[in-house]
Design a protein around this motif. Sequence first.
Motif, mmCIF file in Angstrom:
data_model
loop_
_atom_site.group_PDB
_atom_site.id
_atom_site.type_symbol
_atom_site.label_atom_id
_atom_site.label_comp_id
_atom_site.label_asym_id
_atom_site.label_seq_id
_atom_site.Cartn_x
_atom_site.Cartn_y
_atom_site.Cartn_z
ATOM 1 N N ASP A 28 -6.042 13.869 -1.207
ATOM 2 C CA ASP A 28 -6.941 13.066 -0.370
ATOM 3 C C ASP A 28 -6.933 11.647 -0.941
ATOM 4 O O ASP A 28 -7.410 11.418 -2.046
ATOM 5 C CB ASP A 28 -8.349 13.653 -0.414
ATOM 6 C CG ASP A 28 -9.365 12.836 0.385
ATOM 7 O OD1 ASP A 28 -8.958 11.836 1.010
ATOM 8 O OD2 ASP A 28 -10.549 13.200 0.373
ATOM 9 N N ALA A 29 -6.393 10.692 -0.178
ATOM 10 C CA ALA A 29 -6.226 9.335 -0.670
ATOM 11 C C ALA A 29 -7.558 8.680 -1.021
ATOM 12 O O ALA A 29 -7.640 7.876 -1.960
ATOM 13 C CB ALA A 29 -5.488 8.488 0.371
ATOM 14 N N SER A 30 -8.624 9.018 -0.308
ATOM 15 C CA SER A 30 -9.913 8.359 -0.529
ATOM 16 C C SER A 30 -10.582 8.805 -1.828
ATOM 17 O O SER A 30 -11.177 7.998 -2.536
ATOM 18 C CB SER A 30 -10.854 8.610 0.645
ATOM 19 O OG SER A 30 -11.107 10.003 0.801
ATOM 20 N N SER A 31 -10.500 10.089 -2.158
ATOM 21 C CA SER A 31 -11.182 10.606 -3.349
ATOM 22 C C SER A 31 -10.250 10.773 -4.540
ATOM 23 O O SER A 31 -10.695 10.850 -5.680
ATOM 24 C CB SER A 31 -11.821 11.958 -3.047
ATOM 25 O OG SER A 31 -10.819 12.948 -2.861
ATOM 26 N N GLY A 32 -8.948 10.859 -4.263
ATOM 27 C CA GLY A 32 -8.004 11.149 -5.327
ATOM 28 C C GLY A 32 -7.907 12.627 -5.651
ATOM 29 O O GLY A 32 -7.135 13.031 -6.515
ATOM 30 N N GLN A 92 -11.190 19.678 -3.424
ATOM 31 C CA GLN A 92 -11.238 18.404 -4.151
ATOM 32 C C GLN A 92 -11.025 18.620 -5.652
ATOM 33 O O GLN A 92 -11.853 18.240 -6.486
ATOM 34 C CB GLN A 92 -12.540 17.662 -3.873
ATOM 35 C CG GLN A 92 -12.665 17.137 -2.452
ATOM 36 C CD GLN A 92 -11.610 16.074 -2.142
ATOM 37 O OE1 GLN A 92 -11.513 15.062 -2.806
ATOM 38 N NE2 GLN A 92 -10.812 16.314 -1.110
#
Length: 417
Positions: A28-32, A92
């Motif tokens: 997920d690019a936003s959270s890493g 995540q």
Amino acid sequence: MSSETAIPRINGERLWHSLQQLGEIGADASSGGVTRLSLSDAELEARQFIVCLMKEAGLDVRQDEAGNLIGRLEGELPGAVVTGSHIDSVIQAGRFDGPLGVLSGIEALRTVKEQGIRHARPLEVICFTDEEGVRFGAGYFGSRAMAGSWDEAWLELTDFSGITLKEAMERANLKPHKASQAARSGEEIKAYVELHIEQGRVLEDREIPVGIATAIYGHRWLEVRLQGRADHAGTTPMKLRRDPMAAAAEAMLAAERIALQAGGVATAGTLQISPGAINVIPGEVIFTLDVRHERLDSLAEMARAIESAVNQVADERRLEAAIRIIDGADPVQSAESVMAAIAAGCGELNIPEHRMICGAGHDAVVMSGITDMGLILIRSKDGISHHPQEWSSLDDCEAGANVLLHTLIRLANDIIV
């Protein structure tokens, strides 16, 4: 191994590159963070990446009936020395939990083949199916099938969308009712060694890159269901309420106290409130407890004490309570022979020998049921795991993989420490 001979080492940069490549699958690019739930599209894509790596390493590759991916180097003697882990993740997650063990195993076997290192016994690296248990509520599916403890009832477990394990396996071109055929014996597998991040702060605190697990916590996953009565939040007096949410809070605190007294751990990880409106007293609450201890008797006593505490709270608040164990594994001890081989590997690489208890469950727990087991741990930054900020350095990953390499070589050649 002769001190006059160059000490074999894995290619650390190559291992690190493969970790980063695999970490992009399900990222997920936003959270890493990385989300690769078992048998999801992302995990199936990651499996193909693992197959390609195994083939590039020159291994014979197969998938067994439970979906475990197996890369093998043949040997002269029977009884394989096996390493492995998993690539499915929690929601995540970070990039190291599970993948490090699989990719280090591939790198170790690739090093053996490239450098022509003798191994009398076959060497295998296994990517196990569904270790985490997040998607279907129970884990270790692949290792349990291999250890001969597959349960057909698992096929009816459902994920968040109502998809059964059976349906997910069929979608992955597996034949669910043949999963038990993945079982192997102790004669086929001489020893199992897993490499994993510590997921704690012990090694970091001691400024040591690698640890040797002497034992692994056992666990019980409990699902607690409390039923009361849904009422208006404004018109129902406090004395007339049958509020399962307040009872759940009491029960969770009781579980915490019990764990502290027993020297174990207990975690309330999920919570469902129905109907879930700000101005409505809940009618039902369901929550889970992850209970762990290194001793089987203490683990059982913790679970009993928590059940008693839940029932007492429910009685006092005029609620109905139901508790069930949804998953569990007993504590296990590492084999002295494997720990000795790991320790010798550390010595050869000038890494301090540090023995410790592992608090997290791994496929090694299940594999200990059919063979001698050992677990190598590497330092985790700030002890963070199951989180996008999970991190272990290139140097520590390389150190752990080199210890794994030397352990596998010793065990495969029956080198007595």
